[in-house]
Motif scaffolding. Structure first.
Motif, mmCIF file in Angstrom:
data_model
loop_
_atom_site.group_PDB
_atom_site.id
_atom_site.type_symbol
_atom_site.label_atom_id
_atom_site.label_comp_id
_atom_site.label_asym_id
_atom_site.label_seq_id
_atom_site.Cartn_x
_atom_site.Cartn_y
_atom_site.Cartn_z
ATOM 1 N N ALA A 6 -17.893 -19.524 -19.418
ATOM 2 C CA ALA A 6 -17.771 -18.258 -18.694
ATOM 3 C C ALA A 6 -19.111 -17.575 -18.499
ATOM 4 C CB ALA A 6 -16.820 -17.323 -19.430
ATOM 5 N N PHE A 7 -20.077 -17.871 -19.372
ATOM 6 C CA PHE A 7 -21.364 -17.184 -19.308
ATOM 7 C C PHE A 7 -22.482 -18.088 -18.801
ATOM 8 C CE2 PHE A 7 -18.615 -15.654 -22.697
ATOM 9 C CZ PHE A 7 -18.313 -14.409 -22.168
ATOM 10 N N PHE A 25 -2.720 -24.139 -12.037
ATOM 11 C CA PHE A 25 -3.188 -23.771 -13.372
ATOM 12 C C PHE A 25 -1.942 -23.356 -14.142
ATOM 13 C CE2 PHE A 25 -4.569 -20.293 -16.234
ATOM 14 C CZ PHE A 25 -5.525 -20.962 -16.996
ATOM 15 N N VAL A 26 -1.641 -24.074 -15.229
ATOM 16 C CA VAL A 26 -0.369 -23.911 -15.937
ATOM 17 C C VAL A 26 -0.615 -23.263 -17.298
ATOM 18 C CG1 VAL A 26 1.585 -25.129 -16.975
ATOM 19 C CG2 VAL A 26 0.676 -25.864 -14.752
ATOM 20 N N ALA A 27 0.162 -22.223 -17.599
ATOM 21 C CA ALA A 27 0.046 -21.538 -18.887
ATOM 22 C C ALA A 27 1.407 -21.443 -19.557
ATOM 23 C CB ALA A 27 -0.539 -20.147 -18.713
ATOM 24 N N VAL A 28 1.399 -21.582 -20.873
ATOM 25 C CA VAL A 28 2.591 -21.352 -21.687
ATOM 26 C C VAL A 28 2.801 -19.843 -21.748
ATOM 27 C CG1 VAL A 28 3.616 -21.619 -23.965
ATOM 28 C CG2 VAL A 28 2.151 -23.427 -23.041
ATOM 29 N N VAL A 69 -7.697 -11.199 -16.831
ATOM 30 C CA VAL A 69 -8.766 -12.177 -17.035
ATOM 31 C C VAL A 69 -9.954 -11.781 -16.182
ATOM 32 C CG1 VAL A 69 -7.344 -14.128 -17.754
ATOM 33 C CG2 VAL A 69 -7.722 -13.728 -15.306
ATOM 34 N N MET A 70 -11.141 -12.092 -16.696
ATOM 35 C CA MET A 70 -12.387 -11.926 -15.953
ATOM 36 C C MET A 70 -12.906 -13.330 -15.677
ATOM 37 S SD MET A 70 -12.734 -8.642 -15.588
ATOM 38 C CE MET A 70 -14.439 -8.496 -15.030
ATOM 39 N N VAL A 71 -12.840 -13.731 -14.418
ATOM 40 C CA VAL A 71 -13.123 -15.108 -14.022
ATOM 41 C C VAL A 71 -14.518 -15.187 -13.399
ATOM 42 C CG1 VAL A 71 -12.371 -17.052 -12.598
ATOM 43 C CG2 VAL A 71 -10.678 -15.524 -13.630
ATOM 44 N N LYS A 72 -15.329 -16.124 -13.876
ATOM 45 C CA LYS A 72 -16.690 -16.297 -13.368
ATOM 46 C C LYS A 72 -16.660 -17.318 -12.224
ATOM 47 C CE LYS A 72 -21.235 -15.583 -14.153
ATOM 48 N NZ LYS A 72 -21.784 -16.223 -15.362
ATOM 49 N N ALA A 73 -17.036 -16.863 -11.045
ATOM 50 C CA ALA A 73 -17.032 -17.739 -9.870
ATOM 51 C C ALA A 73 -18.024 -17.208 -8.858
ATOM 52 C CB ALA A 73 -15.634 -17.811 -9.255
ATOM 53 N N LEU A 116 -9.367 -20.684 -8.713
ATOM 54 C CA LEU A 116 -8.509 -21.668 -9.368
ATOM 55 C C LEU A 116 -9.340 -22.723 -10.088
ATOM 56 C CD1 LEU A 116 -5.550 -22.510 -9.795
ATOM 57 C CD2 LEU A 116 -5.722 -23.854 -7.687
ATOM 58 N N ASP A 117 -10.387 -23.190 -9.462
ATOM 59 C CA ASP A 117 -11.272 -24.157 -10.118
ATOM 60 C C ASP A 117 -11.895 -23.562 -11.375
ATOM 61 O OD1 ASP A 117 -10.763 -26.051 -8.172
ATOM 62 O OD2 ASP A 117 -12.619 -25.680 -7.057
ATOM 63 N N ALA A 118 -12.301 -22.301 -11.308
ATOM 64 C CA ALA A 118 -12.909 -21.651 -12.465
ATOM 65 C C ALA A 118 -11.908 -21.479 -13.603
ATOM 66 C CB ALA A 118 -13.496 -20.305 -12.054
ATOM 67 N N LEU A 119 -10.674 -21.135 -13.266
ATOM 68 C CA LEU A 119 -9.638 -21.031 -14.297
ATOM 69 C C LEU A 119 -9.437 -22.362 -15.000
ATOM 70 C CD1 LEU A 119 -7.019 -18.858 -12.385
ATOM 71 C CD2 LEU A 119 -8.123 -18.217 -14.531
ATOM 72 N N LYS A 120 -9.338 -23.435 -14.238
ATOM 73 C CA LYS A 120 -9.135 -24.751 -14.837
ATOM 74 C C LYS A 120 -10.333 -25.178 -15.689
ATOM 75 C CE LYS A 120 -6.048 -26.434 -11.194
ATOM 76 N NZ LYS A 120 -5.883 -27.406 -10.078
ATOM 77 N N ALA A 121 -11.533 -24.704 -15.325
ATOM 78 C CA ALA A 121 -12.738 -25.040 -16.079
ATOM 79 C C ALA A 121 -12.926 -24.149 -17.303
ATOM 80 C CB ALA A 121 -13.959 -24.926 -15.174
ATOM 81 N N GLY A 122 -12.064 -23.146 -17.469
ATOM 82 C CA GLY A 122 -12.201 -22.227 -18.597
ATOM 83 C C GLY A 122 -13.308 -21.217 -18.424
ATOM 84 N N ALA A 123 -13.752 -20.977 -17.201
ATOM 85 C CA ALA A 123 -14.859 -20.066 -16.930
ATOM 86 C C ALA A 123 -14.347 -18.631 -16.804
ATOM 87 C CB ALA A 123 -15.609 -20.495 -15.679
#
Length: 307
Positions: free
Chosen positions: A5-6, A130-133, A205-209, A218-225
């Motif tokens: 993320a950073f 992007f799938v979450a429990v 969520v604060m997504v870095k993109a 979506l790509d950033a979410l899957k990458a954990g960014a």
């Protein structure tokens, strides 16, 4: 070693990944939900109405509500099959294609010959989501249930609607146990907003993109960014020479957690930086960080491995 993320290029975009409208059991229509999130300063949302037959298996088309400052990701809360307690699975899927085929889920109760929850989650992930429990504590989810969702990218560790509606907001025990078993998972905070109670604008969520565009987010979410928050900001989380370094907005506590009972905390006033040696975590395969501000609001990093 720095969390993705950073280290990733771009800037942070604020978003809610779990939202409902009048297309299922929410109070507001999709246009008004989007208007309110935009007015509150969010950069994006995913409208995730319940994809069951009772509501006509909706995937909300929120594309008309996108503009230069605000965007949306298509998604749904998916349901099919029974967990160990006999109740229906709830699976959050963000970034679904608009033509995703629904499961046989006529209502909020399991029926015979349904696709299982794990099968449905895997199908959503294969379709690009992007799938979450979703809300493990609210659902009464067991560890065996959670283990079975092998396609999940994330666990919902804070759900604001569950916090306000029944004080069952937590997903950390499930997430931490899965992390200790070697699962690669990220951690999301959401609203699960229905606007029938004060269940909105509380977890995000604060997504870095590099841009506020659906595919990029979506790509950033899957990458954990990204990181999750109910208020504080994280500016950096890194490990250098066996020491964890955290930079954040003003905080009264910075805590690092790991496998089992491994944890360490620093307390103070208006802290914006903290450094902690990681000798306590020599046998932990992962660590994560919690930052707490003076109002008791929290921010959470994604897990860091290989430190």
């Amino acid at each position: 070693m720095q969390l993705t993320a950073f280290s990733a290029p771009g800037r942070f975009w604020r978003g809610n990944l779990h939202t409902h409208s009048t297309l299922s059991d929410g109070v507001l229509d999709p246009a008004e939900v989007c208007r309110r999130y935009k007015a509150e300063g969010y950069d994006f949302i995913a409208l995730t109405d319940h994809m069951i037959g009772l509501y006509g298996y909706p995937i909300a088309d929120t594309r008309p509500f996108r503009d230069a400052q605000f965007t949306t990701l298509l998604g749904a809360e998916l349901h099919s099959g029974a967990m160990q307690n006999g109740e229906l699975w709830h699976i959050l899927a963000v970034g679904l294609p608009g033509d995703f085929a629904p499961a046989n889920a006529p209502g909020f109760h399991p029926v015979a010959d349904q696709e299982s929850g794990p099968e449905l989650a895997a199908r959503a992930a294969e379709a690009g989501a992007f799938v979450a429990v979703a809300h493990p504590q609210w659902s009464g989810m067991t560890l065996a249930d959670a283990r079975s969702i092998t396609a999940a990218h994330a666990v919902e560790i804070y759900n604001h609607g569950c916090a306000t509606g029944c004080d069952r907001a937590d997903g950390f025990q499930i997430a931490d146990l899965l992390l200790s078993e070697g699962r690669e998972l990220s951690l999301v905070a959401t609203d699960d907003a229905h606007f029938s109670e004060p269940d909105h604008f509380g977890g995000w969520v604060m997504v870095k993109a590099e841009e506020n565009a659906p595919e990029t987010l979506l790509d950033a979410l899957k990458a954990g960014a990204f990181y999750a928050s109910t208020g504080p900001a994280l500016h950096d989380v890194r490990v250098e020479e066996g020491t964890l370094h955290v930079a954040c907005s003003a905080a009264v506590a910075v805590i690092v957690q790991g496998h089992g009972c491994a944890a360490r905390a620093i307390h103070g006033a208006s802290m914006t930086r903290a450094a902690m040696p990681l000798d306590r975590f020599a046998h932990s395969p992962w660590i994560r960080v919690t930052v707490i501000d003076r109002a008791g609001r929290r921010a959470w990093s994604n897990p860091l491995r290989g430190f």
